[in-house]
Write a protein that holds these residues in place. Structure first.
Motif, mmCIF file in Angstrom:
data_model
loop_
_atom_site.group_PDB
_atom_site.id
_atom_site.type_symbol
_atom_site.label_atom_id
_atom_site.label_comp_id
_atom_site.label_asym_id
_atom_site.label_seq_id
_atom_site.Cartn_x
_atom_site.Cartn_y
_atom_site.Cartn_z
ATOM 1 N N ILE A 262 43.530 29.136 39.040
ATOM 2 C CA ILE A 262 44.240 30.118 38.230
ATOM 3 C C ILE A 262 43.345 31.305 37.909
ATOM 4 N N VAL A 263 42.095 31.026 37.528
ATOM 5 C CA VAL A 263 41.171 32.108 37.218
ATOM 6 C C VAL A 263 40.863 32.922 38.466
ATOM 7 N N TYR A 264 40.679 32.242 39.587
ATOM 8 C CA TYR A 264 40.450 32.944 40.849
ATOM 9 C C TYR A 264 41.629 33.856 41.183
ATOM 10 N N ALA A 265 42.841 33.324 41.025
ATOM 11 C CA ALA A 265 44.028 34.109 41.360
ATOM 12 C C ALA A 265 44.150 35.330 40.461
ATOM 13 N N ALA A 266 43.920 35.137 39.154
ATOM 14 C CA ALA A 266 44.005 36.257 38.222
ATOM 15 C C ALA A 266 42.943 37.309 38.517
ATOM 16 N N THR A 267 41.709 36.849 38.772
ATOM 17 C CA THR A 267 40.628 37.778 39.073
ATOM 18 C C THR A 267 40.873 38.492 40.396
ATOM 19 N N ALA A 268 41.311 37.731 41.393
ATOM 20 C CA ALA A 268 41.555 38.315 42.708
ATOM 21 C C ALA A 268 42.660 39.362 42.659
ATOM 22 N N SER A 269 43.744 39.074 41.907
ATOM 23 C CA SER A 269 44.847 40.027 41.833
ATOM 24 C C SER A 269 44.421 41.315 41.143
ATOM 25 N N THR A 270 43.629 41.182 40.062
ATOM 26 C CA THR A 270 43.152 42.364 39.352
ATOM 27 C C THR A 270 42.251 43.212 40.233
ATOM 28 N N LEU A 271 41.289 42.555 40.902
ATOM 29 C CA LEU A 271 40.388 43.284 41.790
ATOM 30 C C LEU A 271 41.130 43.901 42.968
ATOM 31 N N LEU A 272 42.081 43.134 43.504
ATOM 32 C CA LEU A 272 42.814 43.630 44.665
ATOM 33 C C LEU A 272 43.619 44.871 44.308
ATOM 34 N N VAL A 273 44.290 44.845 43.149
ATOM 35 C CA VAL A 273 45.072 46.009 42.725
ATOM 36 C C VAL A 273 44.161 47.217 42.508
ATOM 37 N N TYR A 274 43.060 47.006 41.808
ATOM 38 C CA TYR A 274 42.151 48.114 41.493
ATOM 39 C C TYR A 274 41.509 48.692 42.755
ATOM 40 N N VAL A 275 40.971 47.818 43.597
ATOM 41 C CA VAL A 275 40.300 48.286 44.815
ATOM 42 C C VAL A 275 41.306 48.907 45.778
ATOM 43 N N ALA A 276 42.509 48.326 45.868
ATOM 44 C CA ALA A 276 43.528 48.897 46.735
ATOM 45 C C ALA A 276 43.928 50.293 46.262
#
Length: 238
Positions: free
Chosen positions: A113-127
Motif C-alpha cells: 500500500i505504501v509503495y503504491a501510494a508513493t509510486a502514484s505520487t511520484l509518477l504523477v509529479y514526474v510525469a
C-alpha cells in the motif's frame, strides 16, 4: 565489499542524490530556465546521473550471479538510461517503515500500500514535469498545472482529452503513465483480495480451534462418564 554491503551503504546517499535530481529537474522545467541558471540546473542533473551510472556499474560488478541480477533489475538499468525515472530510487526507502509490520502477511500488505501510494505520487509529479518539458509551446500543455491535470486524468485512465500530448516523446510518456495507472489499480485490487482471503483464513482458524477444543471437552466428559459407570454399585452387583 560484497554486493549486499554496497547496497546497504549507498541506500541513503543515493536517496539524497535522487532528491537532488528531482529538485534540479523541477527547477529547470517549472522555472523554464535560461542562461546561467539553466547551466547550473543541467550540471546538477548531469552530476546526479553520473553518480547513478557509477552505482549501477559497481553493483553489477559485485552481483553474483551477475547475469541473473542484470535481467531481474532492469528498472535499475532504466534509472541510468532514462534520467527522468531516477526519483523512483526513493521507493526503496519505503521499506524502512517497519512500524507497519505486524505479521508477515500484514507487513506485506502494508508495504504494498505504501509503495503504491508513493509510486502514484511520484509518477504523477514526474510525469507532469516530463510532459511539460517536451510539450511546452507545442500544444495544450504549457504550464505545470496543465501537466499535473494531464498526469492525474491519465494515470486514473479517465482521459478527458482537454489537454493531450502532440509530440512523439510526449505520447511515449503517456503510454508509460497509462501502464503505470493500470498496474497501480492491479496492486490495490490484489492487496484488497489478499486482505479478504487472510480475514477468511483467520476466521476459519479460530473456528477450527474452537471446534477442536469442544471435541476435547466432549472426550473428557465421555471418559468421566465411563469411569462413573464402571464404578457404579449396581453394575458391580450384576
Amino acid at each position: 565489499m560484497d554486493h549486499s554491503r554496497w547496497r546497504k551503504v549507498t541506500e541513503w546517499p543515493l536517496a539524497i542524490v535522487a532528491i537532488a535530481f528531482l529538485a534540479s529537474y523541477s527547477w529547470e522545467v517549472i522555472g523554464d530556465l535560461n542562461g546561467a541558471k539553466a547551466i547550473v540546473a543541467e550540471t546538477l542533473i548531469n552530476v546526479t546521473w553520473g553518480i547513478f551510472v557509477v552505482d549501477y556499474i559497481v553493483t553489477l560488478v559485485l552481483a553474483r550471479p551477475r547475469w541473473h541480477w542484470f535481467h531481474t533489475h532492469l528498472l535499475d538499468l532504466a534509472v541510468v538510461v532514462l534520467p527522468v525515472l531516477r526519483p523512483l530510487r526513493l521507493l526503496r526507502l519505503v521499506t524502512v517503515l517497519n512500524v507497519l509490520h505486524r505479521t508477515t502477511g500484514a507487513a506485506l500488505r502494508g508495504r504494498v500500500i505504501v509503495y503504491a501510494a508513493t509510486a502514484s505520487t511520484l509518477l504523477v509529479y514526474v510525469a507532469a514535469l516530463a510532459i511539460l518539458d517536451v510539450e511546452r509551446g507545442k500544444g495544450t500543455i504549457n504550464n505545470f498545472g496543465d501537466g499535473l491535470w494531464w498526469a492525474f486524468v491519465t494515470i486514473t485512465t479517465v482521459g478527458y482529452g482537454d489537454v493531450t500530448p502532440v509530440t512523439a516523446i510526449g505520447r511515449l510518456i503517456a503510454v508509460g503513465v497509462m501502464i503505470g495507472g493500470i498496474a497501480l489499480i492491479g496492486v490495490v485490487t490484489a492487496t484488497l483480495a489478499s486482505w479478504i482471503v487472510q480475514r477468511v483464513a483467520d476466521d476459519e482458524s479460530v473456528q477450527d480451534a474452537v471446534t477442536q477444543s469442544e471435541i476435547a471437552e466432549l472426550k473428557s466428559e465421555v471418559e468421566s462418564l465411563r469411569g462413573l459407570i464402571e464404578r457404579a454399585p449396581w453394575l458391580r452387583e450384576e
